[in-house]
Design an enzyme around this catalytic site. Sequence first.
Site, PDB file in Angstrom:
ATOM      1  CG  HIS A   1      -1.138   0.007   2.496  1.00 49.80           C
ATOM      2  ND1 HIS A   1       0.176   0.385   3.368  1.00 49.80           N
ATOM      3  CD2 HIS A   1      -1.511  -1.331   3.241  1.00 49.80           C
ATOM      4  CE1 HIS A   1       0.143   0.173   4.514  1.00 49.80           C
ATOM      5  NE2 HIS A   1      -0.469  -0.923   4.066  1.00 49.80           N
TER       6      HIS A   1
ATOM      7  CG  HIS B   1      -1.756  -0.815  10.688  1.00 54.34           C
ATOM      8  ND1 HIS B   1      -2.023  -0.945   9.406  1.00 54.34           N
ATOM      9  CD2 HIS B   1      -1.645   0.896  10.304  1.00 54.34           C
ATOM     10  CE1 HIS B   1      -1.991  -0.456   7.883  1.00 54.34           C
ATOM     11  NE2 HIS B   1      -1.919   0.219   8.827  1.00 54.34           N
TER      12      HIS B   1
ATOM     13  CE1 TYR C   1       5.769  -3.456   9.390  1.00 54.22           C
ATOM     14  CE2 TYR C   1       5.235  -2.842  11.690  1.00 54.22           C
ATOM     15  CZ  TYR C   1       4.713  -3.289  10.389  1.00 54.22           C
ATOM     16  OH  TYR C   1       3.394  -4.010  10.638  1.00 54.22           O
TER      17      TYR C   1
ATOM     18  CD  GLU D   1      -3.772  -3.244   7.014  1.00 56.42           C
ATOM     19  OE1 GLU D   1      -2.846  -3.178   8.069  1.00 56.42           O
ATOM     20  OE2 GLU D   1      -3.203  -2.782   5.569  1.00 56.42           O
TER      21      GLU D   1
HETATM   22 FE1  FEO Z   1       0.460  -6.260   8.662  1.00 51.61          FE
HETATM   23 FE2  FEO Z   1      -2.145  -3.614   9.265  1.00 51.61          FE
HETATM   24  O1  FEO Z   1      -1.561  -5.039   8.538  1.00 51.61           O
END
Ligand code: FEO
Length: 404
Positions: free
Chosen positions: A24, A145, A192, A80
């Site tokens: 993404h 996240h 990251y 996710e």
């Molecule tokens: Fe690795 Fe927010 O998914």
Amino acid sequence: MGPVEIKKGVYWVGALDWNIRDFHGYSTPLGTTYNAYLVVDEKIALFDTVKRPFKNDLIECISKIIDPRRIDYLVVNHVEMDHSGSVPDFVELAGPEKVICSPMGKKALIDHYNRPDWPYQVVETGQTLSLGKKTATFLETRMLHWPDSMMSYIAEDKLLVSSDGFGQHWATSQRFDDQVDASELFRHAAKYYANILLVFSPLVQKLIAKVGEMGIEIDMIAPDHGLIWRKDPLGIIEAYGKWSRQESRKKAVVVFDTMWQATERMAGAIAEGLQEGGLDFKLLNLKTSHRSDVMTEVLDSAALVIGSATINNGMMPAVADLLSYMKGLRPVGKVGAAFGSYGWSGEAVKLVSEAMQDMKINLIGEGVRVRFSPKKEDLDRCVELGRQVAQAVLNLISPKTSGL
Ligand code: FEO
């Protein structure tokens, strides 16, 4: 890849995605992993699944340890789809007794998969799940996240299954931090953080404080991406503390896009001034540097100098892309300036400056604009801008934070 026992009775059963190159908007030149963990106790629990195209890898990996249909509990730490994509197939195959998730996790699973009939058990921070000899304790980590995110802690193993937290996008055949080069590992972890979690830095600080309050002892951190921290779990927690405080050092990023190399020459002169002023610097051309690599360099930089030629009364598209991406990630505490060449209208420097002000970057001057190709006096102005930015950084950074 086959399963790897990470603690007695706890197995990595994830999948390697060697070939993904864009996550993404985040460049992943070395791929990534989708980690899932199987705990075999009196009850058997699977913590997370993998991205849907890798569902067979997950099932095959589990099958090397037990029949997947023996799994009693599926814990969904995060909805996710890189982690929950295989949940529908897994539930169909294994028919778990419980699907365990946070309150927001249940809503998100139903929103994603339209399956209100699954055997949900909603858990909140501090609630536990006994597996027999081992017990999982859940810790909601909203927005780390997504709103549904949580982590799972197995006290008997001092093991934190940390979902997206403490991850890295790096596909490797090794599974542990001590099996790879530590500096490369921390570079991937920093990228990251800079591209996924920077915007949530205040919540990262609260999480670290909460872990301290709960008196959680951590011997191993098992994230859902990348390597497992068994040698240096405290090292990555300390790094998260530093990154979430957005501590910067005597370093500047000069990033630009150029049309006919005039803006590029200006960038070089600015870098000269930064160096004279005592800063380390990175000089990044957006034609060859990905936005996510720029953000990694921004993470520990005290200054940000952004250049764009003017095109069609605006800024270069790659600069607009970077500014939009960076605004969402909310870096704080930076000083900066804008620069660029133009032919007749020259709006780019003003527009870049406005975007930087909008991000609360403390601008040094009004920026430097040069008509067509820079002359010596123009380059001198660029060197001077670099010196001024360096001076502002030195004024800003205390001896303590600059490591002096
Ligand atoms: Fe690795 Fe927010 O998914």
